[in-house]
Design a protein around this motif. Structure first.
Motif, mmCIF file in Angstrom:
data_model
loop_
_atom_site.group_PDB
_atom_site.id
_atom_site.type_symbol
_atom_site.label_atom_id
_atom_site.label_comp_id
_atom_site.label_asym_id
_atom_site.label_seq_id
_atom_site.Cartn_x
_atom_site.Cartn_y
_atom_site.Cartn_z
ATOM 1 N N ARG A 241 5.678 73.596 35.668
ATOM 2 C CA ARG A 241 5.843 73.926 36.683
ATOM 3 C C ARG A 241 4.497 74.624 37.412
ATOM 4 N NH1 ARG A 241 7.453 78.386 40.237
ATOM 5 N NH2 ARG A 241 8.020 79.136 38.122
ATOM 6 N N ARG A 242 4.412 75.924 36.539
ATOM 7 C CA ARG A 242 4.039 77.102 36.981
ATOM 8 C C ARG A 242 1.760 76.467 36.838
ATOM 9 N NH1 ARG A 242 4.226 82.706 34.001
ATOM 10 N NH2 ARG A 242 2.356 82.869 36.400
ATOM 11 N N LEU A 243 2.165 75.843 35.713
ATOM 12 C CA LEU A 243 0.777 75.578 36.311
ATOM 13 C C LEU A 243 0.332 74.355 37.250
ATOM 14 C CD1 LEU A 243 0.464 74.544 32.102
ATOM 15 C CD2 LEU A 243 -0.598 75.947 33.790
ATOM 16 N N ALA A 244 1.101 73.580 37.464
ATOM 17 C CA ALA A 244 0.687 73.053 39.255
ATOM 18 C C ALA A 244 0.392 73.124 39.821
ATOM 19 C CB ALA A 244 1.867 71.827 39.058
ATOM 20 N N ALA A 245 1.160 74.484 39.923
ATOM 21 C CA ALA A 245 0.726 75.354 41.113
ATOM 22 C C ALA A 245 -0.180 76.120 41.250
ATOM 23 C CB ALA A 245 2.388 76.299 41.252
ATOM 24 N N THR A 246 -0.872 76.101 39.713
ATOM 25 C CA THR A 246 -2.412 76.883 40.560
ATOM 26 C C THR A 246 -3.259 76.271 41.033
ATOM 27 O OG1 THR A 246 -3.430 75.801 38.110
ATOM 28 C CG2 THR A 246 -1.717 77.777 37.582
ATOM 29 N N ASP A 247 -4.898 77.324 41.315
ATOM 30 C CA ASP A 247 -5.619 76.339 42.377
ATOM 31 C C ASP A 247 -6.685 75.392 41.793
ATOM 32 O OD1 ASP A 247 -7.671 76.425 44.145
ATOM 33 O OD2 ASP A 247 -8.039 78.943 43.814
ATOM 34 N N PRO A 248 -5.905 74.265 42.848
ATOM 35 C CA PRO A 248 -6.781 73.158 41.681
ATOM 36 C C PRO A 248 -8.197 73.455 42.164
ATOM 37 C CG PRO A 248 -5.888 73.145 43.831
ATOM 38 C CD PRO A 248 -5.288 74.122 43.967
ATOM 39 N N ALA A 249 -9.239 74.512 42.235
ATOM 40 C CA ALA A 249 -10.450 74.035 43.119
ATOM 41 C C ALA A 249 -10.927 74.891 41.606
ATOM 42 C CB ALA A 249 -10.968 74.735 43.774
ATOM 43 N N LEU A 250 -9.787 75.781 40.538
ATOM 44 C CA LEU A 250 -10.334 76.493 39.500
ATOM 45 C C LEU A 250 -9.764 75.873 38.314
ATOM 46 C CD1 LEU A 250 -9.634 80.258 40.406
ATOM 47 C CD2 LEU A 250 -11.386 79.036 40.663
ATOM 48 N N PRO A 251 -11.161 75.777 37.503
ATOM 49 C CA PRO A 251 -10.578 74.893 35.890
ATOM 50 C C PRO A 251 -9.222 76.130 35.150
ATOM 51 C CG PRO A 251 -13.069 75.804 35.857
ATOM 52 C CD PRO A 251 -12.401 76.009 37.411
ATOM 53 N N THR A 252 -9.093 75.569 34.017
ATOM 54 C CA THR A 252 -7.792 76.514 33.388
ATOM 55 C C THR A 252 -8.800 77.176 31.510
ATOM 56 O OG1 THR A 252 -6.377 74.821 32.885
ATOM 57 C CG2 THR A 252 -5.821 76.195 34.719
ATOM 58 N N LEU A 253 -8.225 77.889 31.583
ATOM 59 C CA LEU A 253 -7.803 78.229 29.627
ATOM 60 C C LEU A 253 -6.506 78.286 29.557
ATOM 61 C CD1 LEU A 253 -9.739 78.850 27.017
ATOM 62 C CD2 LEU A 253 -9.393 81.047 27.563
ATOM 63 N N LEU A 254 -6.428 77.501 28.556
ATOM 64 C CA LEU A 254 -4.480 77.391 28.017
ATOM 65 C C LEU A 254 -4.576 77.920 27.237
ATOM 66 C CD1 LEU A 254 -3.334 73.736 29.305
ATOM 67 C CD2 LEU A 254 -3.791 75.476 30.394
ATOM 68 N N VAL A 255 -3.571 78.685 27.221
ATOM 69 C CA VAL A 255 -3.589 79.479 25.851
ATOM 70 C C VAL A 255 -2.255 79.816 25.071
ATOM 71 C CG1 VAL A 255 -3.492 81.795 24.597
ATOM 72 C CG2 VAL A 255 -5.502 81.466 26.818
ATOM 73 N N ASN A 256 -1.694 79.145 24.208
ATOM 74 C CA ASN A 256 -0.442 78.083 23.316
ATOM 75 C C ASN A 256 -0.416 78.965 21.943
ATOM 76 O OD1 ASN A 256 2.418 78.227 23.685
ATOM 77 N ND2 ASN A 256 2.258 75.989 22.447
ATOM 78 N N HIS A 257 -0.145 79.467 21.357
ATOM 79 C CA HIS A 257 0.587 79.574 20.236
ATOM 80 C C HIS A 257 0.445 78.288 19.054
ATOM 81 C CE1 HIS A 257 0.891 81.243 15.683
ATOM 82 N NE2 HIS A 257 1.557 80.493 16.087
ATOM 83 N N TRP A 258 0.821 77.261 19.001
ATOM 84 C CA TRP A 258 1.137 76.178 18.679
ATOM 85 C C TRP A 258 -0.020 75.374 19.952
ATOM 86 C CZ3 TRP A 258 5.544 79.263 20.273
ATOM 87 C CH2 TRP A 258 6.405 79.582 19.534
ATOM 88 N N PRO A 259 -0.475 74.099 18.656
ATOM 89 C CA PRO A 259 -1.193 73.986 18.797
ATOM 90 C C PRO A 259 -0.804 72.031 20.309
ATOM 91 C CG PRO A 259 -0.565 72.386 16.552
ATOM 92 C CD PRO A 259 -0.659 74.047 17.762
ATOM 93 N N LEU A 260 -1.330 72.052 21.185
ATOM 94 C CA LEU A 260 -0.914 71.006 22.588
ATOM 95 C C LEU A 260 -1.170 70.257 22.206
ATOM 96 C CD1 LEU A 260 -2.702 72.299 25.481
ATOM 97 C CD2 LEU A 260 -0.144 73.173 24.360
ATOM 98 N N VAL A 261 -2.144 69.613 21.254
ATOM 99 C CA VAL A 261 -2.081 67.866 21.088
ATOM 100 C C VAL A 261 -2.055 68.312 19.831
ATOM 101 C CG1 VAL A 261 -3.510 67.767 23.214
ATOM 102 C CG2 VAL A 261 -4.631 68.418 20.196
ATOM 103 N N ARG A 262 -1.391 66.474 18.755
ATOM 104 C CA ARG A 262 -0.912 66.579 17.275
ATOM 105 C C ARG A 262 -2.261 66.730 16.670
ATOM 106 N NH1 ARG A 262 2.816 63.849 14.424
ATOM 107 N NH2 ARG A 262 2.413 64.060 12.723
ATOM 108 N N GLN A 263 -3.365 66.455 17.213
ATOM 109 C CA GLN A 263 -4.590 65.536 16.049
ATOM 110 C C GLN A 263 -4.540 66.666 15.284
ATOM 111 O OE1 GLN A 263 -4.041 65.484 19.262
ATOM 112 N NE2 GLN A 263 -5.581 63.320 20.563
#
Length: 278
Positions: free
Chosen positions: A177-199
């Motif tokens: 929900r919060r990410l969907a509300a970020t400024d669509p004109a700006l790229p993001t840097l996603l930070v999470n302890h666990w990897p976001l993808v399985r690979q």
């Protein structure tokens, strides 16, 4: 704005050798920012002391929790469990000026910016299952049979949620929900302890451990939410990879028995944006 944006994770300061490395961390300039992607330590006092030290040196520090911070360890006088422990860690971070997943997302305006930095707290839901396991129950049976069982099963309590996957799903929904509300004109840097993808888990020596490493629910977030890069830790396999053209940085220091194989004095900081001398 000049300076660089650095990231690190899995400092595990309970180990004296790691503590000595952390004590030597210094920015290159007064404008440098630092991301700490979880697993500073297990004891509340160690986590606070380390983040306080880093905040005294860097212009901004952004923290996302790992599984070790959430443990209710027998050696820790802070006996809070689950969500209550997490909220107390957030309160402590706010007291010392460290940003958390509960705060407004900061925007990096230095080299490589502007970029919205989104620290996330997502946990895992046992969907990164080892081969042959169709359910969580089957995956756990494999893990216990091989002796590869994450300590979370004993020390990371999900209170007040009925289980860790329920807590994970609540965190995923709120973060989405919060990410969907970020400024669509700006790229993001996603930070999470666990990897976001399985690979990234495909190189683990013990595939049974992957079930404690993330959730399939975030598999497309780096594309959906315009990630310029993704920062994570947890695996103790520091490296740079690319998925769907997006740079993924695993930034962990890890345990002394791991990093000592890479050299006697590893640099725990990875430069995400910026260049030396900026």
């Amino acid at each position: 704005m000049t300076g660089s944006l650095f990231a690190t994770s899995d400092l595990h300061v309970a180990y004296p050798d790691n503590r000595r490395i952390v004590d030597r961390i210094e920015p290159e300039s007064a404008d440098d920012w630092l991301i700490v992607a979880g697993d500073v330590g297990e004891r509340f006092a160690d986590i606070e002391a380390t983040l306080r030290l880093l905040r005294s040196r860097f212009a901004q520090v952004i923290w996302a929790p790992g599984n070790h911070e959430l443990w209710t360890h027998t050696a820790d006088p802070v006996r809070l469990r689950g969500e209550h422990r997490y909220r107390e860690l957030v309160r402590m971070c706010r007291d010392i000026g460290v940003l958390t997943p509960e705060d407004d997302y900061a925007v990096w305006h230095g080299p490589g910016g502007p970029v919205t930095i989104a620290p996330l707290f997502l946990l895992y839901d046992y969907t990164f299952r080892p081969p042959g396991a169709a359910t969580k129950e089957e995956a756990l049976r494999q893990a216990y049979a091989t002796g590869v069982v994450c300590t979370d099963e004993m020390l990371l309590h999900p209170d007040p949620y009925p289980d860790r996957e329920s807590w994970c799903h609540a965190r995923v929904a709120e973060s989405e929900r919060r990410l969907a509300a970020t400024d669509p004109a700006l790229p993001t840097l996603l930070v999470n302890h666990w990897p976001l993808v399985r690979q990234p888990t495909e190189v683990l020596w013990y595939p049974e451990f992957a079930q404690w490493c993330g959730t399939v629910l975030t598999a497309d977030w780096h594309v959906r939410f315009r990630a310029a890069a993704v920062v994570y830790g947890h695996l103790h396999i520091p490296r740079t990879t690319h998925y769907d053209g997006v740079r993924f940085e695993e930034v962990s220091l890890g345990y002394p028995r791991e990093w000592s194989k890479r050299g006697p004095a590893p640099n725990p900081l990875r430069r995400i944006f910026g260049a030396p001398g900026q």
